[in-house]
Design a protein around this motif. Structure first.
Motif, PDB file in Angstrom:
ATOM      1  N   SER A 299       6.985  21.642  28.014  1.00 10.36           N
ATOM      2  CA  SER A 299       5.384  21.853  28.320  1.00 10.36           C
ATOM      3  C   SER A 299       4.736  20.740  27.709  1.00 10.36           C
ATOM      4  CB  SER A 299       4.940  23.285  28.183  1.00 10.36           C
ATOM      5  OG  SER A 299       5.119  23.350  26.729  1.00 10.36           O
ATOM      6  N   VAL A 300       5.150  20.097  26.741  1.00 12.65           N
ATOM      7  CA  VAL A 300       4.374  19.083  25.967  1.00 12.65           C
ATOM      8  C   VAL A 300       4.274  17.897  26.664  1.00 12.65           C
ATOM      9  CG1 VAL A 300       4.007  18.197  23.643  1.00 12.65           C
ATOM     10  CG2 VAL A 300       4.993  20.286  23.516  1.00 12.65           C
ATOM     11  N   ASN A 301       5.389  17.603  27.452  1.00 12.56           N
ATOM     12  CA  ASN A 301       5.346  16.296  28.012  1.00 12.56           C
ATOM     13  C   ASN A 301       3.859  15.765  28.793  1.00 12.56           C
ATOM     14  OD1 ASN A 301       7.987  15.942  27.321  1.00 12.56           O
ATOM     15  ND2 ASN A 301       8.965  16.851  29.151  1.00 12.56           N
ATOM     16  N   GLY A 302       3.463  14.630  28.477  1.00 11.99           N
ATOM     17  CA  GLY A 302       2.181  14.163  29.102  1.00 11.99           C
ATOM     18  C   GLY A 302       0.986  14.769  28.842  1.00 11.99           C
ATOM     19  N   LYS A 303       0.884  15.647  27.726  1.00 16.04           N
ATOM     20  CA  LYS A 303      -0.110  16.552  27.514  1.00 16.04           C
ATOM     21  C   LYS A 303      -0.933  16.071  26.370  1.00 16.04           C
ATOM     22  CE  LYS A 303       0.689  19.592  30.810  1.00 16.04           C
ATOM     23  NZ  LYS A 303       0.997  20.844  30.454  1.00 16.04           N
ATOM     24  N   LEU A 304      -0.378  15.327  25.433  1.00 17.51           N
ATOM     25  CA  LEU A 304      -1.081  14.816  24.324  1.00 17.51           C
ATOM     26  C   LEU A 304      -1.245  13.290  24.564  1.00 17.51           C
ATOM     27  CD1 LEU A 304       1.118  16.599  21.776  1.00 17.51           C
ATOM     28  CD2 LEU A 304      -1.332  17.272  22.305  1.00 17.51           C
ATOM     29  N   PRO A 305      -2.600  12.859  24.103  1.00 20.10           N
ATOM     30  CA  PRO A 305      -2.975  11.331  23.994  1.00 20.10           C
ATOM     31  C   PRO A 305      -2.220  10.573  23.092  1.00 20.10           C
ATOM     32  CG  PRO A 305      -4.604  12.787  22.675  1.00 20.10           C
ATOM     33  CD  PRO A 305      -3.675  13.648  23.365  1.00 20.10           C
ATOM     34  N   GLN A 306      -1.970   9.321  23.581  1.00 19.95           N
ATOM     35  CA  GLN A 306      -0.796   8.383  22.767  1.00 19.95           C
ATOM     36  C   GLN A 306      -1.580   7.148  22.260  1.00 19.95           C
ATOM     37  OE1 GLN A 306       2.512   9.170  22.657  1.00 19.95           O
ATOM     38  NE2 GLN A 306       1.816  10.842  23.544  1.00 19.95           N
ATOM     39  N   PRO A 307      -1.292   6.605  21.029  1.00 18.27           N
ATOM     40  CA  PRO A 307      -2.017   5.675  20.192  1.00 18.27           C
ATOM     41  C   PRO A 307      -2.494   4.534  20.942  1.00 18.27           C
ATOM     42  CG  PRO A 307       0.326   6.032  19.342  1.00 18.27           C
ATOM     43  CD  PRO A 307       0.044   6.990  20.499  1.00 18.27           C
ATOM     44  N   ASN A 308      -1.749   4.115  22.365  1.00 15.30           N
ATOM     45  CA  ASN A 308      -2.158   2.984  23.158  1.00 15.30           C
ATOM     46  C   ASN A 308      -2.804   3.442  24.172  1.00 15.30           C
ATOM     47  OD1 ASN A 308      -0.139   4.375  24.260  1.00 15.30           O
ATOM     48  ND2 ASN A 308       0.916   2.683  24.943  1.00 15.30           N
ATOM     49  N   PHE A 309      -3.439   4.610  24.455  1.00 16.98           N
ATOM     50  CA  PHE A 309      -4.125   5.126  25.862  1.00 16.98           C
ATOM     51  C   PHE A 309      -5.676   4.033  25.712  1.00 16.98           C
ATOM     52  CE2 PHE A 309      -2.997   9.452  27.191  1.00 16.98           C
ATOM     53  CZ  PHE A 309      -1.702   9.096  27.277  1.00 16.98           C
ATOM     54  N   ASN A 310      -5.926   3.763  27.034  1.00 18.28           N
ATOM     55  CA  ASN A 310      -7.305   3.047  27.196  1.00 18.28           C
ATOM     56  C   ASN A 310      -8.088   4.374  27.432  1.00 18.28           C
ATOM     57  OD1 ASN A 310      -7.032   3.889  29.875  1.00 18.28           O
ATOM     58  ND2 ASN A 310      -5.764   1.957  30.374  1.00 18.28           N
ATOM     59  N   LEU A 311      -9.541   3.838  27.718  1.00 15.12           N
ATOM     60  CA  LEU A 311     -10.561   4.995  27.928  1.00 15.12           C
ATOM     61  C   LEU A 311     -10.219   5.574  29.173  1.00 15.12           C
ATOM     62  CD1 LEU A 311     -13.285   5.502  26.693  1.00 15.12           C
ATOM     63  CD2 LEU A 311     -14.152   4.154  28.222  1.00 15.12           C
TER      64      LEU A 311
ATOM     65  N   SER B 276      -6.180   3.185  20.649  1.00 17.32           N
ATOM     66  CA  SER B 276      -7.037   4.292  21.226  1.00 17.32           C
ATOM     67  C   SER B 276      -8.345   4.530  20.655  1.00 17.32           C
ATOM     68  CB  SER B 276      -5.982   5.673  21.813  1.00 17.32           C
ATOM     69  OG  SER B 276      -5.641   6.062  20.323  1.00 17.32           O
ATOM     70  N   ASP B 277      -8.285   4.190  19.608  1.00 19.83           N
ATOM     71  CA  ASP B 277      -9.376   4.522  18.373  1.00 19.83           C
ATOM     72  C   ASP B 277     -10.365   3.269  18.889  1.00 19.83           C
ATOM     73  OD1 ASP B 277      -8.945   6.729  16.959  1.00 19.83           O
ATOM     74  OD2 ASP B 277      -7.457   5.657  15.768  1.00 19.83           O
ATOM     75  N   GLN B 278     -10.044   2.014  18.832  1.00 25.86           N
ATOM     76  CA  GLN B 278     -10.871   0.961  18.679  1.00 25.86           C
ATOM     77  C   GLN B 278     -11.147   0.871  20.062  1.00 25.86           C
ATOM     78  OE1 GLN B 278     -11.433  -0.821  16.066  1.00 25.86           O
ATOM     79  NE2 GLN B 278     -13.047  -1.497  17.338  1.00 25.86           N
ATOM     80  N   ILE B 279     -10.710   1.197  21.214  1.00 32.67           N
ATOM     81  CA  ILE B 279     -11.071   1.087  22.720  1.00 32.67           C
ATOM     82  C   ILE B 279     -12.349   1.750  22.805  1.00 32.67           C
ATOM     83  CG2 ILE B 279      -9.882   3.186  23.541  1.00 32.67           C
ATOM     84  CD1 ILE B 279     -10.057  -0.235  25.304  1.00 32.67           C
ATOM     85  N   LEU B 280     -12.680   2.531  22.003  1.00 30.45           N
ATOM     86  CA  LEU B 280     -14.050   3.568  22.040  1.00 30.45           C
ATOM     87  C   LEU B 280     -15.028   2.476  21.805  1.00 30.45           C
ATOM     88  CD1 LEU B 280     -13.127   6.846  20.400  1.00 30.45           C
ATOM     89  CD2 LEU B 280     -12.955   6.386  22.637  1.00 30.45           C
ATOM     90  N   PHE B 281     -14.957   1.537  21.159  1.00 29.42           N
ATOM     91  CA  PHE B 281     -16.081   0.596  20.860  1.00 29.42           C
ATOM     92  C   PHE B 281     -15.815  -0.652  21.812  1.00 29.42           C
ATOM     93  CE2 PHE B 281     -17.952  -3.009  18.519  1.00 29.42           C
ATOM     94  CZ  PHE B 281     -18.993  -2.728  18.528  1.00 29.42           C
ATOM     95  N   THR B 282     -14.517  -1.295  21.923  1.00 33.08           N
ATOM     96  CA  THR B 282     -14.404  -2.434  22.769  1.00 33.08           C
ATOM     97  C   THR B 282     -14.978  -2.105  24.349  1.00 33.08           C
ATOM     98  OG1 THR B 282     -12.099  -1.782  23.049  1.00 33.08           O
ATOM     99  CG2 THR B 282     -12.761  -3.503  21.190  1.00 33.08           C
ATOM    100  N   ASP B 283     -14.844  -0.908  24.869  1.00 33.86           N
ATOM    101  CA  ASP B 283     -15.210  -0.533  26.293  1.00 33.86           C
ATOM    102  C   ASP B 283     -16.767  -0.321  26.153  1.00 33.86           C
ATOM    103  OD1 ASP B 283     -15.676   0.678  28.661  1.00 33.86           O
ATOM    104  OD2 ASP B 283     -13.432   0.879  28.805  1.00 33.86           O
ATOM    105  N   ALA B 284     -17.363  -0.931  26.921  1.00 33.67           N
ATOM    106  CA  ALA B 284     -18.606  -1.179  27.007  1.00 33.67           C
ATOM    107  C   ALA B 284     -19.337   0.647  27.591  1.00 33.67           C
ATOM    108  CB  ALA B 284     -19.359  -1.849  27.948  1.00 33.67           C
ATOM    109  N   ARG B 285     -18.287   1.181  28.137  1.00 33.98           N
ATOM    110  CA  ARG B 285     -18.683   2.436  28.561  1.00 33.98           C
ATOM    111  C   ARG B 285     -18.961   3.715  27.541  1.00 33.98           C
ATOM    112  NH1 ARG B 285     -14.200   3.261  32.844  1.00 33.98           N
ATOM    113  NH2 ARG B 285     -13.083   2.360  30.971  1.00 33.98           N
ATOM    114  N   SER B 286     -18.339   3.438  26.366  1.00 29.80           N
ATOM    115  CA  SER B 286     -18.245   4.393  25.421  1.00 29.80           C
ATOM    116  C   SER B 286     -18.929   3.824  24.133  1.00 29.80           C
ATOM    117  CB  SER B 286     -16.719   4.673  24.986  1.00 29.80           C
ATOM    118  OG  SER B 286     -15.949   3.606  24.898  1.00 29.80           O
ATOM    119  N   ARG B 287     -19.369   2.626  23.918  1.00 29.56           N
ATOM    120  CA  ARG B 287     -19.668   1.703  22.873  1.00 29.56           C
ATOM    121  C   ARG B 287     -20.967   2.564  22.494  1.00 29.56           C
ATOM    122  NH1 ARG B 287     -20.385  -3.437  24.419  1.00 29.56           N
ATOM    123  NH2 ARG B 287     -18.091  -3.756  24.216  1.00 29.56           N
TER     124      ARG B 287
END
Length: 329
Positions: free
Chosen positions: A161-173, A273-284
């Motif tokens: 049941s865990v498969n695909g349910k948790l965010p991974q460190p390389n996820f994009n926004l 997946s942390d840094q993308i929150l700043f590099t992506d203009a939508r979440s910056r």
């Protein structure tokens, strides 16, 4: 109105009266006011003792709550031990790095609660985990908040049941936003909850791709602060034990604060997946706002973690109160 219409109307009224409420609507503050009135003080006392013993209690408990709620809902199913032919959630690869101090905090708090005759077998492990999470955040300098209670413990726990349910460190926004949306959480909630990475640690293997051979044109992820990247390489040289622990927050790793967002502004997010929150203009803009105002961040975090605590709540026949947090039934 004819007799047939009257009967239909009565049936409809009965369905409305007896149909279960949405699960979150059944949660409420002071749920145990009559059955276990001192519950919050009992749990807080155990958490404070664990906190004095080891700071790992803080990130371990917070991470345990998140991993629990995102898989099968907030029902303490992540605490169940594998038995017989069943491999439980906690033994899925994505959960193997959950620190034992989070589990231990809940088990000890549950024992303390059950030691009070009035409270014995009245409080779910899921609710104790929710309370302990609030308490560790507060002990680490974060905001305190009222916890909604009334969850039951889940009736199943499977690694599958865990498969695909948790965010991974390389996820994009887009991937992050989609996964949180699947749990009824907005992009703003996701950005707020990501600040849990202001505490705790990660292992070298989880971000090694960012500092060694990132791409054919860049050995190091270009969104990573160059000085910070060199520090990470020094701490995690090639062929080193991949389980060496690195603080998620390089500035205030033992304080729950908005430094997480200030770090992102400087290119010091440990995961992509942390840094993308700043590099992506939508979440910056949100990152910038919360880096500037701890009050705004705290309010957003309280809202987000309250909503997280409502995910997949079990009530009625869909759950029970376990005699032991690690054993179904």
């Amino acid at each position: 109105m004819g007799k047939l219409e009257q009967a239909a109307a009565l049936l409809a009224a009965l369905i409305v009266c007896f149909a279960p409420f949405p699960t979150s609507a059944q949660l409420r503050q002071n749920f145990y006011a009559s059955t276990c009135p001192d519950l919050e003080n009992i749990v807080r006392g155990v958490v404070q003792t664990k906190f004095r013993q080891t700071f790992v209690t803080v990130p371990a408990t917070l991470r345990l709550f998140f991993h629990d709620c995102f898989v099968e809902g907030c029902d303490a199913s992540v605490m169940v031990a594998s038995r017989g032919g069943n491999t439980a959630e906690k033994d899925h690869p994505d959960n193997l790095s959950l620190a034992g101090d989070g589990f231990d905090t809940v088990v000890k708090a549950r024992a303390a609660v059950d030691a009070v005759p009035q409270c014995r077998n009245k409080v779910s492990c899921a609710d104790i985990l929710a309370l302990a999470t609030r308490d560790v955040i507060s002990l680490a300098g974060g905001p305190s908040y009222a916890v909604e209670l009334g969850r039951l413990d889940g009736l199943r726990s499977t690694a599958a049941s865990v498969n695909g349910k948790l965010p991974q460190p390389n996820f994009n926004l887009n991937q992050l936003t989609s996964m949180f949306a699947a749990n009824g959480l907005s992009q703003q909630d996701m950005i707020a909850l990501s600040a849990a990475h202001t505490l705790g640690f990660s292992h070298c293997s989880r971000f090694a791709n960012r500092i060694y051979g990132f791409s054919s044109s860049n050995k190091i992820d270009p969104t990573l602060n160059s000085t910070y990247a060199k520090q990470l390489q020094a701490s995690c040289p090639r062929n080193v034990d991949p389980l060496i622990a690195i603080d998620m927050d390089p500035t205030t790793p033992r304080t729950f604060d908005n430094a997480y967002y200030k770090n992102l502004q400087q290119g010091k997010g440990l995961f992509s997946s942390d840094q993308i929150l700043f590099t992506d203009a939508r979440s910056r803009p949100t990152v910038n706002a919360w880096a500037q105002s701890s009050d705004q961040f705290n309010r957003a975090f309280i809202s987000a973690i309250t909503k997280l605590g409502r995910v997949g709540v079990k009530t009625g026949s869909r759950g029970n109160i376990r005699a032991a947090c690690d054993v179904l039934g």
